[in-house]
Design an enzyme around this catalytic site. Structure first.
Site, mmCIF file in Angstrom:
data_model
loop_
_atom_site.group_PDB
_atom_site.id
_atom_site.type_symbol
_atom_site.label_atom_id
_atom_site.label_comp_id
_atom_site.label_asym_id
_atom_site.label_seq_id
_atom_site.Cartn_x
_atom_site.Cartn_y
_atom_site.Cartn_z
ATOM 1 N N SER A 275 2.200 8.281 3.370
ATOM 2 C CA SER A 275 3.238 7.583 2.618
ATOM 3 C C SER A 275 3.320 8.114 1.202
ATOM 4 C CB SER A 275 2.923 6.093 2.568
ATOM 5 O OG SER A 275 1.802 5.882 1.721
ATOM 6 N N LYS A 276 4.367 7.691 0.513
ATOM 7 C CA LYS A 276 4.553 8.101 -0.880
ATOM 8 C C LYS A 276 3.357 7.626 -1.706
ATOM 9 C CE LYS A 276 7.535 7.531 -4.881
ATOM 10 N NZ LYS A 276 6.584 6.741 -5.692
ATOM 11 N N ARG A 277 2.851 6.449 -1.365
ATOM 12 C CA ARG A 277 1.717 5.916 -2.125
ATOM 13 C C ARG A 277 0.487 6.836 -2.034
ATOM 14 N NH1 ARG A 277 0.467 0.766 -0.042
ATOM 15 N NH2 ARG A 277 2.646 0.650 0.568
ATOM 16 N N GLY A 279 0.582 10.020 -1.729
ATOM 17 C CA GLY A 279 0.875 11.151 -2.595
ATOM 18 C C GLY A 279 0.578 10.800 -4.050
ATOM 19 N N ASP A 280 1.044 9.621 -4.470
ATOM 20 C CA ASP A 280 0.812 9.188 -5.856
ATOM 21 C C ASP A 280 -0.679 9.065 -6.135
ATOM 22 O OD1 ASP A 280 3.510 9.080 -6.051
ATOM 23 O OD2 ASP A 280 3.668 6.899 -5.891
#
Ligand code: GLU
Length: 520
Positions: A275-277, A279-280
């Site tokens: 998920s994008k999370r 990646g962050d």
């Protein structure tokens, strides 16, 4: 007769395209190109509540950056085609603009007994859901409940016909048959059977906005656009029985596409969907290009992080597919030749951010120096480096010298900035460790040696400098580190001979002199 291969990527413009979506598009593209077929883009925007402005163009631009160029649906300027032409016979390729097409198909299903009108309001349905929940059950609109709900199966004909004409809150639902085994084949997962008893009566058409739902529009368009294979994410596998039954209900089973459902991209630890999370949290992009959301929040993409599109595409291709041997590097053309759905894995593919960097390094090494130089030049400009002082030959020399150490083009500045500007200060810890007052004379002597040395090339100077230090019986490591400190401001970096022969004799002497003055 063998049908011409036609596959489509059918994104919904609900936000930026995740790298998993890019992979789906890529596999479709490779499949089509290998078979000399068509790769089509269709925008599935019939869910107006989830529509996000800018997402459609973002998706198209992302594919373009990757070199995934559609044959149909997008024009030369990268816009969705709205009017039919020889090249784009099925336009418009945006479902919201195909609105008029779908209703008759929905009605045809009702007429033939495969679907029905449902009048239950959203509030009524919510109340039934809540009631069921209170009993620790789940409310499902299906064969068990439809008989006591408000629909054209339970209401008198005159009443439901009038309400269809006069009201706008109704939907058309698929009448899921009771207790039938749907037998399906998936090109990746093999044979699958599902009993319809566990499936609900999905909404196919909504009168409030006059639009079909995903299921109806998707099947109708795949049929009209003569799609031969549907390659999509595994989140759609649970919908496959409904899709099979829809093809059957329309009488289109003979030309039904074959299906292939791709497994998920997993987090680096393999636990769950990437998920994008993640990646962050772990510091890697999950989107191909930068995305700016409606609040103005910016999320950087692979492009902004400095990835080369060829490296990104190669890395993505290998996430879930392998060629059957150890080979890892493939250009797009080579992927087109080598790709096969048979070698796509059934299990999830774990994303490895280090591997992504490895791919970029490999592609950077293959990139012509002149191309790197052109891009590095822009970085140099941004640091105010004078083009007249450092010509192309100089920049190319720097690139040749440092290429092996770089992962991204932006790294060249970090690695080699001291080949363009002299250090104005020195790494404190290194200075403390290596710079001794008694070194000054020694440094000057070494600088004189370098200054008088010919031929002034890295290959010649390097061994000569070592010999010189040896013959003077100086401690090699100490002298080298002190010299490096003087030349580049810290004790780690390129070799002395490489730095000195790049910046030249005069600059070398000046830097040593400056260090002697500053550090003593
Ligand atoms: N619009 C769907 C999506 O965004 C397409 C699914 C399909 O390819 O059938 O995932």
């Amino acid at each position: 007769m063998e049908r011409r291969t036609r596959v489509r990527f059918a994104p919904s413009p609900t936000g930026p395209l995740h790298m998993g979506g890019v992979r789906t598009a890529l596999y479709n593209y490779l499949f089509a190109k290998q078979r000399g077929g068509d790769f089509i883009i269709r925008i599935e925007d019939t869910d107006s509540q989830r529509f996000v402005p800018g997402a459609e163009q973002y998706i198209i631009d992302s594919l373009r950056w990757c070199g995934i160029i559609p044959d149909e649906g997008v024009d030369e300027n990268g816009r969705i085609v709205e009017t039919p032409s020889e090249k784009h016979p099925h336009a418009p390729y945006r479902q919201s603009q195909r609105k008029d097409i779908y209703r008759k198909y929905a009605e045809q299903l009702v007429e033939n007994g495969y679907a029905y009108y449902a009048f239950d309001t959203a509030e009524e349905l919510a109340a039934m859901r809540a009631e069921a929940e209170a009993r620790k059950e789940t409310f499902i609109y299906n064969h068990e409940t439809r008989g006591r709900l408000k629909n054209s199966l339970t209401l008198p004909k005159e009443e439901w016909e009038r309400r269809v004409k006069e009201e706008t809150g109704w939907t058309i639902r698929f009448k899921m048959p009771l207790d039938r085994i749907v037998k399906m084949d998936d090109l990746i997962r093999g044979h699958i059977e599902v009993n319809t008893g566990i499936l609900d009566d999905k909404v196919l058409w909504k009168s409030h906005d006059g639009l079909p739902t995903y299921h109806l529009a998707n099947i109708v368009d795949d049929h009209l656009m003569e799609i031969t294979e549907v390659i999509r994410g595994e989140e759609w596998l649970p919908s496959l029985p409904l899709h099979y039954l829809l093809y059957e209900a329309f009488g289109w089973t003979d030309s039904m596409p074959r299906f292939a459902h791709l497994s998920l991209l997993l987090k680096p630890d393999g636990k769950g969907k990437l998920s994008k999370r993640d990646g962050d949290r772990l510091g890697f992009p999950v989107f191909p290009l930068q995305w700016v959301n409606q609040e103005g929040e910016i999320t950087r993409g692979y492009r902004e992080e400095g990835y080369l599109p060829e490296a990104f595409v190669n890395m993505l291709a290998m996430l879930g597919w392998n060629p059957g041997d150890d080979r890892e590097l493939f250009t797009m053309d080579e992927l087109v030749k080598a790709f096969s759905l048979e070698r796509v894995i059934k299990s999830g593919a774990r994303f490895n951010p280090e591997k992504a960097k490895w791919y970029n390094r490999e592609y950077l090494r293959k990139m012509p120096d002149a191309e790197i130089a052109a891009q590095f030049r822009e970085i140099l400009d941004s640091h105010g480096i004078d083009r007249n002082r450092f010509d192309d030959t100089y920049v190319l020399g720097v690139i040749r010298l440092t290429k092996e150490r770089a992962t991204f083009i932006k790294d060249f500045w970090d690695i080699a900035h001291y080949l363009f500007i002299a250090p104005s200060s020195f790494n404190e810890a290194d200075a403390k460790k290596f710079w001794k007052p008694e070194n000054v004379a020694l440094m000057k002597q070494a600088a004189d040696f370098i200054n008088g040395f010919e031929p002034f090339t890295e290959e010649d100077l390097e061994p000569a400098l070592s010999d010189y230090i040896h013959s003077n019986e100086w401690p090699m490591g100490k002298v080298m580190n002190t010299l490096r400190l003087a030349l580049i401001g810290s004790s780690s970096g390129l070799g002395i001979a490489a730095v000195a022969t790049t910046i030249g004799k005069e600059e070398t002497a000046a830097r040593v002199a400056f260090a002697c003055k500053t550090l003593s």
